[in-house]
Design an enzyme around this catalytic site. Sequence first.
Site, PDB file in Angstrom:
ATOM      1  N   TYR A  94     -10.497  -4.219  11.994  1.00 29.98           N
ATOM      2  CA  TYR A  94      -9.219  -3.480  11.956  1.00 29.98           C
ATOM      3  C   TYR A  94      -8.871  -3.011  13.371  1.00 29.98           C
ATOM      4  O   TYR A  94      -7.767  -3.266  13.857  1.00 29.98           O
ATOM      5  CB  TYR A  94      -9.312  -2.274  11.005  1.00 29.98           C
ATOM      6  CG  TYR A  94      -8.256  -1.244  11.315  1.00 29.98           C
ATOM      7  CD1 TYR A  94      -8.567  -0.061  11.978  1.00 29.98           C
ATOM      8  CD2 TYR A  94      -6.927  -1.495  10.997  1.00 29.98           C
ATOM      9  CE1 TYR A  94      -7.592   0.843  12.310  1.00 29.98           C
ATOM     10  CE2 TYR A  94      -5.930  -0.583  11.322  1.00 29.98           C
ATOM     11  CZ  TYR A  94      -6.278   0.591  11.979  1.00 29.98           C
ATOM     12  OH  TYR A  94      -5.308   1.495  12.311  1.00 29.98           O
ATOM     13  N   SER A 137      -3.852   2.904  17.483  1.00 32.09           N
ATOM     14  CA  SER A 137      -4.818   3.838  16.908  1.00 32.09           C
ATOM     15  C   SER A 137      -5.909   4.156  17.919  1.00 32.09           C
ATOM     16  O   SER A 137      -6.277   3.303  18.728  1.00 32.09           O
ATOM     17  CB  SER A 137      -5.451   3.196  15.666  1.00 32.09           C
ATOM     18  OG  SER A 137      -6.610   3.900  15.275  1.00 32.09           O
ATOM     19  N   ASN A 142       0.846  -1.200   0.000  1.00 30.25           N
ATOM     20  CA  ASN A 142       0.000   0.000   0.000  1.00 30.25           C
ATOM     21  C   ASN A 142       0.876   1.242   0.000  1.00 30.25           C
ATOM     22  O   ASN A 142       0.535   2.272   0.567  1.00 30.25           O
ATOM     23  CB  ASN A 142      -0.888  -0.030   1.280  1.00 30.25           C
ATOM     24  CG  ASN A 142      -1.986   1.020   1.209  1.00 30.25           C
ATOM     25  OD1 ASN A 142      -2.355   1.468   0.118  1.00 30.25           O
ATOM     26  ND2 ASN A 142      -2.465   1.431   2.352  1.00 30.25           N
ATOM     27  N   LYS A 148      -5.688  -4.032  16.259  1.00 27.63           N
ATOM     28  CA  LYS A 148      -4.839  -3.117  17.025  1.00 27.63           C
ATOM     29  C   LYS A 148      -4.988  -3.407  18.522  1.00 27.63           C
ATOM     30  O   LYS A 148      -4.014  -3.458  19.275  1.00 27.63           O
ATOM     31  CB  LYS A 148      -5.223  -1.661  16.741  1.00 27.63           C
ATOM     32  CG  LYS A 148      -4.907  -1.185  15.334  1.00 27.63           C
ATOM     33  CD  LYS A 148      -3.399  -1.138  15.083  1.00 27.63           C
ATOM     34  CE  LYS A 148      -3.088  -0.518  13.727  1.00 27.63           C
ATOM     35  NZ  LYS A 148      -1.638  -0.489  13.434  1.00 27.63           N
TER      36      LYS A 148
HETATM   37  C1  WQD Z   1     -13.152  11.748   9.715  1.00 28.95           C
HETATM   38  C2  WQD Z   1     -14.482  12.495   9.720  1.00 28.95           C
HETATM   39  C3  WQD Z   1     -16.300  11.148   8.929  1.00 28.95           C
HETATM   40  C4  WQD Z   1     -14.729  10.804   4.820  1.00 28.95           C
HETATM   41  C5  WQD Z   1     -10.399   6.568  10.646  1.00 28.95           C
HETATM   42  C6  WQD Z   1     -10.252   5.180  11.145  1.00 28.95           C
HETATM   43  C7  WQD Z   1      -9.240   5.118  12.246  1.00 28.95           C
HETATM   44  C8  WQD Z   1      -7.966   5.816  11.856  1.00 28.95           C
HETATM   45  C9  WQD Z   1      -8.213   7.213  11.358  1.00 28.95           C
HETATM   46  C10 WQD Z   1      -6.310   4.204  11.217  1.00 28.95           C
HETATM   47  C11 WQD Z   1     -15.628  11.644  10.213  1.00 28.95           C
HETATM   48  C12 WQD Z   1     -16.040  12.311   7.977  1.00 28.95           C
HETATM   49  C13 WQD Z   1     -14.900  11.096   6.164  1.00 28.95           C
HETATM   50  C14 WQD Z   1     -15.603  11.382   3.868  1.00 28.95           C
HETATM   51  C15 WQD Z   1     -16.774  12.509   5.629  1.00 28.95           C
HETATM   52  N1  WQD Z   1      -7.281   5.083  10.865  1.00 28.95           N
HETATM   53  N2  WQD Z   1     -15.901  11.942   6.555  1.00 28.95           N
HETATM   54  N3  WQD Z   1     -16.596  12.225   4.309  1.00 28.95           N
HETATM   55  O1  WQD Z   1     -13.280   7.713  10.831  1.00 28.95           O
HETATM   56  O2  WQD Z   1     -12.216   9.388  12.407  1.00 28.95           O
HETATM   57  O3  WQD Z   1     -10.928   7.394  11.660  1.00 28.95           O
HETATM   58  O4  WQD Z   1      -9.140   7.091  10.269  1.00 28.95           O
HETATM   59  O5  WQD Z   1      -5.887   3.989  12.319  1.00 28.95           O
HETATM   60  O6  WQD Z   1      -8.982   3.756  12.481  1.00 28.95           O
HETATM   61  O7  WQD Z   1     -11.497   4.781  11.698  1.00 28.95           O
HETATM   62  O8  WQD Z   1     -11.398   9.231  10.051  1.00 28.95           O
HETATM   63  O9  WQD Z   1     -11.031  10.500   7.998  1.00 28.95           O
HETATM   64  O10 WQD Z   1     -12.529   8.431   7.907  1.00 28.95           O
HETATM   65  O11 WQD Z   1     -13.348  10.497   9.048  1.00 28.95           O
HETATM   66  O12 WQD Z   1     -17.682  13.280   6.008  1.00 28.95           O
HETATM   67  O13 WQD Z   1     -15.499  11.152   2.615  1.00 28.95           O
HETATM   68  O14 WQD Z   1     -14.795  12.860   8.373  1.00 28.95           O
HETATM   69  O15 WQD Z   1     -17.700  10.933   9.106  1.00 28.95           O
HETATM   70  O16 WQD Z   1     -16.529  12.480  10.920  1.00 28.95           O
HETATM   71  P1  WQD Z   1     -12.076   8.439  11.276  1.00 28.95           P
HETATM   72  P2  WQD Z   1     -12.056   9.628   8.660  1.00 28.95           P
END
Ligand code: WQD
Length: 337
Positions: free
Chosen positions: A148, A124, A35, A152
């Site tokens: 996932y 995480s 990746n 962790k």
């Molecule tokens: C952030 C915010 C979404 C995409 C994830 C993983 C976590 C870690 C970090 C690895 C949320 C919103 C998102 C989009 C949106 N990864 N969003 N439109 O979910 O906090 O955490 O990444 O360790 O394990 O769960 O991050 O960036 O996906 O979302 O509105 O196209 O943005 O709802 O509020 P998240 P995210």
Amino acid sequence: MRILVTGGSGYIGSHTVLALLEAGHDVVVLDNLANSSKESLKRVGELAGRPAEFLAVDLLDEAALDNAFSTNEVDAVIHFAGLKAVGESVEKPLYYYHNNVGGTLNLLRCMERHNVRTLVFSSSATVYGASEEVPLVEKLPLDAVNPYGRTKEQIEDILSDIGAADSRWNIALLRYFNPVGAHESGRIGEDPTGVPNNLLPFVAQVAVGRRDKVMVFGNDYPTPDGTGIRDYIHVLDLAAGHLAALDYVYSNKGVHRWNLGTGKGSSVLEVLAAFSKAAGHEVPYEFAPRRPGDAAISYADPSAALADLGWSAHKTLQQMCDDHWRWQKENPQGYSA
Ligand code: WQD
């Protein structure tokens, strides 16, 4: 010190490898490039003025892993390598358990055989699950809610048990919140394969014209503007946290866990506003239904890392967006230009 970095050609890995080289460490990167791209490490070497050694090794290949330790005097390990797409982990749990947990077990057994017992592990905030109790503190019970996150959490449990059984281990468990941004040079940054799961890379690809609009997952959350709140942390602040943790565990036995976050929350709409300012044009978006499993609000209590490591995050959300935009603008197709 000579640091072996698994997953070191990835987004957080490459920024941490750069910080390690700049701090005078020697670095050996193991990565299966599933990746990520070797181009990131070529650019890291240019920025640092000297290269990291690279070995194309999959942690599931025990012989290759053993050879990496036999041919390098390793003082400590920083372990990033792992699959990290929440949605994919729900579809392919066995792939995630085998790769993330199985690969880590191979690494730990190999470290033991080679008398290397200093480890910084890339955990995480997802291990906290959908806890509504904010700010999140390290002593909270863990309750990951997807495969996932459970990989962790299980690796954290494995490392805690190893540390409890054998006091020769020095282990740091680092719980990242939401890493974003890029090195100020614009030469290295986040380059997810396929459709980005996370907000910032998706926003950046819309801003540079690769996608037409951002879908905002829910605007009916119990937050000031109705959109989800997260603790976004600049990847350079995150990298600095790894060096601080490495220095600490190098002279402190036992298992230690720290949140790496800013302690501040930003909403999706606040991110869109900051990114539009960075790009100099509005980033188009549309409201869409909530994404299953998303918490309304998540941000760190980072006080333990400040107290123990003297570390805290400094960069602002605008700096994160400015740096992320510079990387995306100068590398519209990421590393595969
Ligand atoms: C952030 C915010 C979404 C995409 C994830 C993983 C976590 C870690 C970090 C690895 C949320 C919103 C998102 C989009 C949106 N990864 N969003 N439109 O979910 O906090 O955490 O990444 O360790 O394990 O769960 O991050 O960036 O996906 O979302 O509105 O196209 O943005 O709802 O509020 P998240 P995210």
